[in-house]
Design a protein around this motif. Structure first.
Motif, short mmCIF file in Angstrom:
data_model
loop_
_atom_site.label_atom_id
_atom_site.label_comp_id
_atom_site.label_asym_id
_atom_site.label_seq_id
_atom_site.Cartn_x
_atom_site.Cartn_y
_atom_site.Cartn_z
N ARG A 19 10.40 -2.25 7.56
CA ARG A 19 11.54 -2.72 8.34
C ARG A 19 12.79 -2.84 7.46
NH1 ARG A 19 12.74 -5.26 13.12
NH2 ARG A 19 10.58 -5.18 13.80
N ARG A 20 12.59 -3.34 6.25
CA ARG A 20 13.72 -3.52 5.34
C ARG A 20 14.40 -2.20 5.00
NH1 ARG A 20 15.34 -3.15 0.30
NH2 ARG A 20 13.43 -2.06 -0.34
N THR A 21 13.60 -1.11 4.89
CA THR A 21 14.14 0.19 4.49
C THR A 21 14.48 1.07 5.70
OG1 THR A 21 11.90 1.10 4.31
CG2 THR A 21 12.87 0.15 2.32
N ASP A 22 14.61 0.44 6.86
CA ASP A 22 15.00 1.18 8.07
C ASP A 22 13.99 2.27 8.42
OD1 ASP A 22 16.66 1.76 10.27
OD2 ASP A 22 17.76 3.29 9.14
N GLY A 23 12.70 1.98 8.19
CA GLY A 23 11.66 2.92 8.60
C GLY A 23 11.36 4.02 7.61
N ARG A 24 11.92 3.96 6.40
CA ARG A 24 11.64 4.99 5.39
C ARG A 24 10.35 4.63 4.65
NH1 ARG A 24 15.05 8.61 3.25
NH2 ARG A 24 16.87 7.36 3.86
N LEU A 25 9.38 5.55 4.67
CA LEU A 25 8.13 5.30 3.96
C LEU A 25 8.36 5.25 2.45
CD1 LEU A 25 5.70 7.68 5.89
CD2 LEU A 25 5.61 5.18 5.86
N PRO A 26 7.56 4.49 1.73
CA PRO A 26 7.70 4.44 0.28
C PRO A 26 7.30 5.76 -0.35
CG PRO A 26 5.74 3.25 0.95
CD PRO A 26 6.48 3.60 2.21
N ALA A 27 7.79 6.02 -1.55
CA ALA A 27 7.42 7.24 -2.28
C ALA A 27 5.92 7.25 -2.53
CB ALA A 27 8.19 7.31 -3.60
N SER A 28 5.31 8.41 -2.39
CA SER A 28 3.85 8.50 -2.53
C SER A 28 3.42 9.08 -3.86
CB SER A 28 3.28 9.36 -1.40
OG SER A 28 3.84 10.67 -1.45
N ASP A 29 4.36 9.18 -4.81
CA ASP A 29 4.01 9.79 -6.10
C ASP A 29 3.62 8.77 -7.15
OD1 ASP A 29 6.48 8.68 -6.29
OD2 ASP A 29 7.48 10.43 -7.17
N ALA A 30 3.64 7.49 -6.77
CA ALA A 30 3.21 6.46 -7.72
C ALA A 30 1.71 6.59 -7.95
CB ALA A 30 3.55 5.08 -7.19
N ALA A 35 -1.60 -7.29 2.70
CA ALA A 35 -1.04 -5.97 2.38
C ALA A 35 -0.33 -5.35 3.58
CB ALA A 35 -2.16 -5.04 1.89
N VAL A 36 -0.91 -5.45 4.76
CA VAL A 36 -0.28 -4.88 5.96
C VAL A 36 1.03 -5.60 6.27
CG1 VAL A 36 -0.52 -4.60 8.46
CG2 VAL A 36 -2.43 -4.02 6.96
N HIS A 37 1.00 -6.93 6.17
CA HIS A 37 2.22 -7.69 6.41
C HIS A 37 3.31 -7.30 5.42
CE1 HIS A 37 4.75 -11.05 7.61
NE2 HIS A 37 4.85 -11.39 6.34
N SER A 38 2.95 -7.15 4.15
CA SER A 38 3.92 -6.77 3.13
C SER A 38 4.47 -5.37 3.37
CB SER A 38 3.26 -6.84 1.74
OG SER A 38 4.14 -6.41 0.74
N ALA A 39 3.57 -4.42 3.71
CA ALA A 39 4.01 -3.04 3.93
C ALA A 39 4.96 -2.92 5.11
CB ALA A 39 2.79 -2.14 4.13
N LEU A 40 4.68 -3.63 6.19
CA LEU A 40 5.53 -3.51 7.38
C LEU A 40 6.84 -4.26 7.21
CD1 LEU A 40 2.90 -3.72 10.25
CD2 LEU A 40 3.87 -1.71 9.11
#
Length: 289
Positions: free
Chosen positions: A247-258, A238-243
């Motif tokens: 990196r792919r999104t240029d440091g933008r965190l994913p939406a937290s409303d899911a 999970a950590v590897h996937s999240a990071l």
């Protein structure tokens, strides 16, 4: 009732008792939502606490401090603790067992490996002469009061596996573990020579043992199953996937409303349960008072 006797009664219940390997307080907090028993895995602790493989780096004061934190947060859960070879010296093994029992551990696993030790599912394991291990085991058994003691062999020679399993079953150890069992047929052979002694099976992803359900293990006469690393390996993935995604999104965190997203609120609520468990009303409810 003591923690050791509670685990002993749980093992005696029908079916196979699962104990989930945890490697830090956060993984334990999640595991506690799903299972009432935890296994303090040497593999997981070496990886999380030191960033090192499971080849003998663990210092007993570090392990004891971790178990003390676990017991404080999870007063009603079973805690089986991997103490490797008892940290080499028999007197140290006895000291650790005394300390863990005072802290509130439910049980310990003591292996017969000699140094340099390895993960039970790794190649190149070497075992102590049987009489040396038995002497250490007998000292530990004489030291514990109610703590459950699992006698573990890491023998790899087929004749030696069966001889050691049978010998360990004849001691006052509560449970026998043959680590790295390679097949269902070998589980049957070990079950036959250990008689009525409770038997423990260690499952680890990528290890040498077959992947078996609790129902299948119960049918084979296995009393306890430890799952050493599901939390650790899930965190790795999970950590590897999240990071990678960060990196792919240029440091933008994913939406937290899911609905299934974990954010600060979810994490805080999880950790608040560890405070609630320490309160008298919560402890009485967990104990069925």
């Amino acid at each position: 009732m003591t923690y050791g006797n509670r685990l002993r009664e749980r093992i005696a219940d029908p079916g196979t008792t699962p104990l989930i390997g945890v490697y830090d307080m956060y993984s334990a907090s999640i595991a506690a939502q799903h299972y009432d028993g935890m296994f303090v895995s040497g593999f997981g602790f070496a990886a999380s606490h030191y960033g090192l493989p499971d080849i003998g780096f663990i210092a007993w004061p570090d392990m004891m401090a971790f178990v003390q934190r676990l017991r404080g947060a999870f007063p009603a859960h079973q805690l089986l603790v991997d103490i490797d070879d008892g940290y080499v010296d028999p007197e140290v093994a006895c000291h650790v067992v005394e300390g863990l029992e005072r802290i509130g551990a439910s049980g310990v696993v003591l292996e017969d490996q000699q140094r340099p030790r390895r993960c039970g599912h790794a190649d190149g394991k070497q075992v102590l002469p049987l009489h040396e291990y038995l002497a250490k085991l007998e000292l530990v058994l004489a030291t514990r009061r109610d703590l459950v003691v699992v006698a573990r062999t890491d023998a790899t020679d087929e004749d030696d596996i069966l001889h050691r399993a049978e010998t360990l079953a004849a001691t006052d150890a509560d449970v026998v573990l043959v680590d790295g069992v390679r097949s269902v047929e070998w589980i049957r052979r070990i079950r036959k020579v250990t008689g009525d002694k409770p038997l423990l099976f260690n499952q680890i992803a990528g290890g040498k043992s077959p992947r078996l359900s609790l129902t299948e293990l119960a049918e084979l006469g296995v009393d306890v199953a430890i799952y050493s690393t599901p939390c650790l390996f899930a965190a790795h993935e999970a950590v590897h996937s999240a990071l990678t995604e960060l990196r792919r999104t240029d440091g933008r965190l994913p939406a937290s409303d899911a609905t299934d997203a974990v954010g600060v609120g979810t994490a805080t609520r999880l950790l608040e349960r560890n405070i609630a468990r320490r309160r008298p009303a919560a402890r009485e409810a967990e104990a069925g008072v």
